[in-house]
Write an enzyme that holds these catalytic residues in place. Structure first.
Site, PDB file in Angstrom:
ATOM      1  N   PRO A 135       0.777  -1.249   0.000  1.00 25.15           N
ATOM      2  CA  PRO A 135       0.000   0.000   0.000  1.00 25.15           C
ATOM      3  C   PRO A 135       0.806   1.294   0.000  1.00 25.15           C
ATOM      4  CG  PRO A 135       0.030  -0.943   2.189  1.00 25.15           C
ATOM      5  CD  PRO A 135       0.747  -1.923   1.300  1.00 25.15           C
ATOM      6  N   CYS A 136       1.470   1.568  -1.114  1.00 26.11           N
ATOM      7  CA  CYS A 136       2.236   2.803  -1.233  1.00 26.11           C
ATOM      8  C   CYS A 136       1.330   4.034  -1.230  1.00 26.11           C
ATOM      9  CB  CYS A 136       3.109   2.777  -2.480  1.00 26.11           C
ATOM     10  SG  CYS A 136       2.241   2.364  -3.995  1.00 26.11           S
TER      11      CYS A 136
END
Length: 179
Positions: A135-136
């Site tokens: 989850p950047c």
């Protein structure tokens, strides 16, 4: 050999790439660094078990069911430093955010050094080859900027809103490369 399949998501078409046993890539069509870590062409193949698992995971994610990253065999391709940053990203809880600076401080502490460049962290975050799952999109600027998403700020906002993040304290950057 790499295998790929497309997935139509609420934020646009995604391309999932597997080495048959692991997910090695998930990119938004047209994003910065699209297919950037692949050393050779991927073949269209939709019957791959890992790709099917990933599509199921994505269905649940976009239905706000909070699937666990650990359900999928993910093996992103990158340097040791990038691998460390991506591992930290995997620990950011659903519906929360952290900053590039906080990740840099965590790595500096682990390495026993005085400081680490938040820009180096940002570069690693930006080159994440398994978008959404790693989850950047949950990483923001220290001053509340929603900067730095290879898929574009609108998609970052959509993902954060899907996860229920209150964006009232955050703002769009006035300039940058990943707008």
């Amino acid at each position: 050999m790499y295998y790929q399949s497309s997935y139509d998501s609420p934020i646009g078409k995604l391309i999932i790439v597997s080495d048959e046993k692991n997910i090695i890539g998930l990119w938004m069509v047209g994003q910065k660094y699209f297919l950037g870590t692949l050393s050779h062409e991927a073949f269209q193949y939709t019957d791959n078990v890992v790709i099917k698992q990933t599509k199921n995971w994505m269905d649940r994610y976009f239905a706000s069911q909070k699937p666990d990253i650990k359900e999928l065999p993910i093996v992103p391709i990158g340097s040791e430093f990038r691998q460390r940053v991506w591992k930290i990203l995997c620990d950011i809880p659903y519906g929360t955010v952290t900053t590039y600076g906080d990740i840099a401080k965590q790595i500096a502490k682990e390495k026993g050094i005085a400081s680490m460049s938040a820009q180096a962290v940002g570069n690693a975050v930006g080159h994440n080859p398994i978008s959404i799952i790693i989850p950047c999109h949950r990483v923001v600027g220290t001053q509340g900027s929603l900067t730095g998403y290879a898929g574009g700020i609108d998609k970052k906002i959509a993902l954060l809103e899907l996860e229920g993040v209150d964006l009232s304290d955050y703002h769009r950057p006035k300039k940058g490369t990943a707008l």
